[in-house]
Design a protein around this motif. Structure first.
Motif, short mmCIF file in Angstrom:
data_model
loop_
_atom_site.label_atom_id
_atom_site.label_comp_id
_atom_site.label_asym_id
_atom_site.label_seq_id
_atom_site.Cartn_x
_atom_site.Cartn_y
_atom_site.Cartn_z
N THR A 242 25.37 57.42 -41.37
CA THR A 242 25.33 58.06 -40.06
C THR A 242 26.18 57.30 -39.06
O THR A 242 26.90 57.90 -38.25
CB THR A 242 23.87 58.15 -39.57
N VAL A 243 26.11 55.96 -39.10
CA VAL A 243 26.92 55.14 -38.20
C VAL A 243 28.41 55.36 -38.46
O VAL A 243 29.22 55.43 -37.53
CB VAL A 243 26.55 53.65 -38.34
N LYS A 244 28.77 55.51 -39.71
CA LYS A 244 30.18 55.77 -40.04
C LYS A 244 30.61 57.13 -39.46
O LYS A 244 31.74 57.26 -38.96
CB LYS A 244 30.39 55.75 -41.55
N GLU A 245 29.73 58.13 -39.54
CA GLU A 245 30.05 59.45 -38.98
C GLU A 245 30.28 59.36 -37.47
O GLU A 245 31.16 60.00 -36.92
CB GLU A 245 28.90 60.42 -39.26
N GLY A 466 42.71 61.58 -45.93
CA GLY A 466 42.14 60.49 -46.73
C GLY A 466 40.95 59.83 -46.07
O GLY A 466 40.70 58.65 -46.30
N GLY A 467 40.21 60.57 -45.26
CA GLY A 467 39.02 59.97 -44.63
C GLY A 467 38.69 60.52 -43.27
O GLY A 467 37.66 60.17 -42.68
N GLY A 468 39.53 61.38 -42.72
CA GLY A 468 39.24 61.99 -41.43
C GLY A 468 38.22 63.10 -41.57
O GLY A 468 37.76 63.41 -42.68
N PRO A 469 37.84 63.73 -40.47
CA PRO A 469 36.89 64.85 -40.53
C PRO A 469 37.40 65.96 -41.44
O PRO A 469 38.61 66.11 -41.66
CB PRO A 469 36.82 65.32 -39.07
N ALA A 470 36.50 66.74 -41.98
CA ALA A 470 36.88 67.85 -42.86
C ALA A 470 37.87 68.78 -42.16
O ALA A 470 37.70 69.13 -41.00
CB ALA A 470 35.64 68.63 -43.29
N GLY A 471 38.93 69.14 -42.89
CA GLY A 471 39.93 70.05 -42.34
C GLY A 471 40.98 69.37 -41.48
O GLY A 471 41.80 70.04 -40.83
N SER A 472 41.00 68.03 -41.47
CA SER A 472 41.93 67.31 -40.59
C SER A 472 43.39 67.56 -40.94
O SER A 472 44.24 67.66 -40.04
CB SER A 472 41.65 65.80 -40.65
N ALA A 473 43.70 67.66 -42.22
CA ALA A 473 45.09 67.90 -42.61
C ALA A 473 45.57 69.25 -42.09
O ALA A 473 46.69 69.39 -41.59
CB ALA A 473 45.23 67.81 -44.14
N ALA A 497 42.25 59.25 -52.75
CA ALA A 497 41.20 58.30 -52.39
C ALA A 497 41.13 58.16 -50.88
O ALA A 497 42.11 58.39 -50.18
CB ALA A 497 41.47 56.93 -53.04
N LYS A 498 39.97 57.79 -50.37
CA LYS A 498 39.80 57.59 -48.94
C LYS A 498 40.34 56.23 -48.52
O LYS A 498 40.25 55.25 -49.26
CB LYS A 498 38.33 57.71 -48.56
N ILE A 499 40.90 56.19 -47.32
CA ILE A 499 41.43 54.94 -46.78
C ILE A 499 40.83 54.72 -45.38
O ILE A 499 40.50 55.68 -44.69
CB ILE A 499 42.96 54.94 -46.71
N PRO A 500 40.65 53.47 -44.96
CA PRO A 500 40.02 53.22 -43.66
C PRO A 500 40.90 53.53 -42.47
O PRO A 500 40.41 53.88 -41.40
CB PRO A 500 39.70 51.72 -43.71
N ALA A 501 42.23 53.39 -42.62
CA ALA A 501 43.13 53.56 -41.48
C ALA A 501 44.28 54.50 -41.85
O ALA A 501 44.80 54.47 -42.97
CB ALA A 501 43.70 52.21 -41.04
N ALA A 547 40.01 57.08 -42.10
CA ALA A 547 38.70 57.20 -41.45
C ALA A 547 38.79 56.99 -39.95
O ALA A 547 37.88 57.38 -39.21
CB ALA A 547 37.73 56.19 -42.07
N ASP A 548 39.89 56.38 -39.48
CA ASP A 548 40.05 56.17 -38.03
C ASP A 548 40.56 57.41 -37.31
O ASP A 548 40.59 57.46 -36.09
CB ASP A 548 41.00 54.99 -37.77
N PHE A 549 40.94 58.44 -38.07
CA PHE A 549 41.49 59.66 -37.47
C PHE A 549 40.36 60.52 -36.92
O PHE A 549 39.43 60.89 -37.63
CB PHE A 549 42.29 60.44 -38.52
N LYS A 550 40.45 60.85 -35.63
CA LYS A 550 39.39 61.61 -34.98
C LYS A 550 39.77 63.05 -34.65
O LYS A 550 38.91 63.85 -34.31
CB LYS A 550 38.97 60.90 -33.69
N GLY A 551 41.05 63.36 -34.74
CA GLY A 551 41.45 64.73 -34.44
C GLY A 551 42.89 64.80 -33.99
O GLY A 551 43.46 63.81 -33.50
N ALA A 552 43.50 65.96 -34.20
CA ALA A 552 44.90 66.15 -33.80
C ALA A 552 45.06 65.94 -32.31
O ALA A 552 44.29 66.47 -31.50
CB ALA A 552 45.35 67.56 -34.19
#
Length: 578
Positions: A242-245, A466-473, A497-501, A547-552
């Motif tokens: 949850t904290v990661k979300e 690779g780790g952003g919210p669903a549909g980010s691409a 694979a997922k990446i942190p940055a 995972a650091d990507f929050k949105g376009a």
């Protein structure tokens, strides 16, 4: 000396036998050979770290275990062949044994009173509670990367010492939660409190069951953050997810404590100094104190961190500030000369801390915890900042009981943490040994952003999530095409694979395209990765959203200053509650 005047070996209190070795600067527990042999015979049998336990109250002084020598390096262990270690001998021909304690291994006892160092190794191993959280964590911290530890205080009412605080049958919630981010260079840390009444989404949580199977506990939208633990059978791994979300930060490990931990740790350290600006008489928490300075331990300490009606506007946000002040004071006390030079207090802290902790299996042994302590031990308290996730009252409520994230303040603050940017001014002398090499690397990386930028219509890029919210691409592709004129972009779906940055890979002859895309998206220099050879004229660059990507359209460049109005206090500062 006749036999009657001699002390029997089993009457020797190890805490009375500590002496300072001037050659090493370490305290040593010295016993004669007969005492050591008798104590060795009394050594308790120890198995693997326990999975469940009812915590006893803190002992007035720890029992005298055998003089086990864990040693200052990873891999050393107790005598007798356990864990492959050997005992150390002091002196040339003597048969004395010594239990060595390195003062720095007190490290940081927040993470929270967790690590009191290399003490009677196997015995402390047996104190720990360990929970298997599956893949909720990163798999373990790395020495050359930032460390993220989730410290969870549960309000669970069951178990000895936890009764009498309301609903005795409560399975507990994530009552107090702090994401503790340790910088890559170990010079500073940020402790981010997450309000328990924050409205958020709890994701699906695969949870290990007692029989070894895994049960998937369904997620829930629009619920309080504190339900991420205990409710519906959720374990600490669910709180980590949850904290990661919420933050976009991958948590490495968790440490969980209950009411007993506050009572017992505050007692073991000799009380925690606090300051009040006014008299307090809170009937709910039973906190009754006069204005001024006090040293709190046991039930009084627990009442201080639990009160919601004594300070500020009587909200959970003000209780968080009180808890941060208490933890900062406890940390100062644990690193004080009075604690570091008291062997008996040090032993008591080790005993209580390990009995108070529940941890994930990746750090589920004293060996692994002391590795972690070694990463934290030299950090100056003035470079540890407490802050709180910025929130506002829930606009959907007439009677304000919950909060929601204040995105305007939270986004830049979380970008700073994800970007490993300190909230404190770290003194240059603490980083001098590393600054030269880091400056060269940074200058080289920053240079990638300098120079000509290609027209938007010339930018070719394949996008993967690779780790952003669903549909980010997909949303990023639409944003680039419709808002920025990047018509030669493609969506390739999810990355392998997922990446942190977030990362942009490009060839040397695509540098102008890379600079243009980085400028549009607010990519930091660290996101750029240049290949060794040139690419073909129509070969696209590769953009992988991490995972650091929050949105376009939301820049990833980490700010260098915290947003105005964000609550913050350093761990070395004593502040009066008001």
């Amino acid at each position: 000396m006749d036999a009657q005047s001699r002390r029997r070996a089993d009457e020797i209190d190890p805490a009375d036998q500590w002496v300072l070795n001037p050659r090493t600067g370490n305290y040593e527990l010295r016993l004669d050979s007969s005492a050591a042999q008798q104590t060795q015979q009394q050594r308790p049998s120890v198995g693997a770290p326990r999975r469940t336990r009812t915590a006893p109250a803190a002992p007035a002084a720890p029992e005298a275990p055998s003089p086990v020598v864990p040693g200052p390096r990873r891999g050393d262990g107790p005598p007798g062949g356990r864990r492959g270690g050997r005992s150390r001998r002091i002196g040339g021909g003597g048969r004395k044994k010594a239990l060595m304690i390195t003062g720095g291994t007190l490290a940081f006892l927040l993470v929270g009173g967790s690590l009191a160092a290399y003490l009677y190794y196997d015995h402390l191993n047996g104190n720990l509670n360990v929970t298997d959280i599956g893949n909720a964590g990163s798999g373990g911290f790395k020495k050359d990367q930032p460390i993220n530890i989730l410290v969870i205080g549960t309000d669970k009412r069951s178990g000895a010492g936890n009764e009498g605080y309301g609903d005795k049958d409560s399975v507990g919630h994530a009552d107090t939660t702090i994401l503790f981010h340790v910088s890559k260079d170990r010079s500073n840390a940020t402790a981010l409190s997450i309000p328990r009444d924050l409205i958020t989404s709890v994701p699906d949580c695969p949870t290990k069951q007692p029989d070894g199977s895994t049960k998937n506990i369904p997620g829930e939208k629009g619920t309080r953050f504190n339900t991420s633990l205990g409710q519906s059978g959720r374990d600490p791994g669910c709180t980590m997810r949850t904290v990661k979300e919420i933050t976009g930060i991958q948590v490495d490990h968790f440490m969980m404590v209950d009411f007993n931990a506050v009572k017992n740790l505050s007692t073991a350290v000799g009380g925690v100094p606090v300051c009040l600006e006014k008299d307090v008489n809170d009937k709910d928490s039973k906190l009754k104190l006069s204005a001024g300075e006090h040293r709190l331990a046991g039930e009084d300490a627990l009442a201080f961190v639990r009160t919601r009606h004594a300070f500020g506007n009587q909200s959970d946000l003000d209780r968080i500030k009180t808890q941060q002040q208490f933890l900062g004071s406890m940390m100062r006390e644990m690193k004080s000369k009075e604690t570091l030079t008291s062997p008996k207090k040090f032993l008591s802290l080790a005993e209580v801390a390990t009995k108070s902790l529940t941890v994930d299996s990746s750090i589920g042994s004293i060996d692994k915890l002391t590795d972690l302590a070694g990463e934290l031990k030299d950090m100056n308290l003035k470079n540890i900042s407490f802050t709180t996730l910025p929130v506002v009252d829930n606009p959907a409520e007439k009677v304000k009981a919950t909060v929601v994230v204040n995105q305007a303040q939270a986004d830049p603050l979380l970008q700073m943490i994800r970007g490993d940017v300190s909230l404190t001014e770290v003194e240059k002398k603490e980083k001098a040994a590393k600054e030269s090499a880091e400056a060269q690397d940074k200058a080289k990386q920053d240079a990638l952003l300098q120079g000509e930028k290609a027209p938007a219509g010339d930018v070719r890029v394949d996008i993967r999530n690779g780790g952003g919210p669903a549909g980010s691409a997909s949303t990023t592709l639409n944003w680039l095409q419709n808002s920025k004129g990047v018509n030669k972009a493609s969506n390739l779906g999810n990355a392998p694979a997922k990446i942190p940055a977030t990362q942009l890979e490009f060839a040397p002859n695509q540098a102008a395209q890379a600079r243009a895309l980085a400028d549009m998206m607010g990519l930091p220099a660290t996101a750029l990765k240049v290949a060794a050879a040139d690419a073909g004229p129509k070969t696209p660059m590769k953009l992988t959203l991490g995972a650091d990507f929050k949105g376009a359209g939301i820049a990833l460049n980490a700010p260098t200053e915290a947003p105005e109005g964000v609550q913050r206090v350093e761990a070395d500062k004593a502040i009066c509650a008001k």
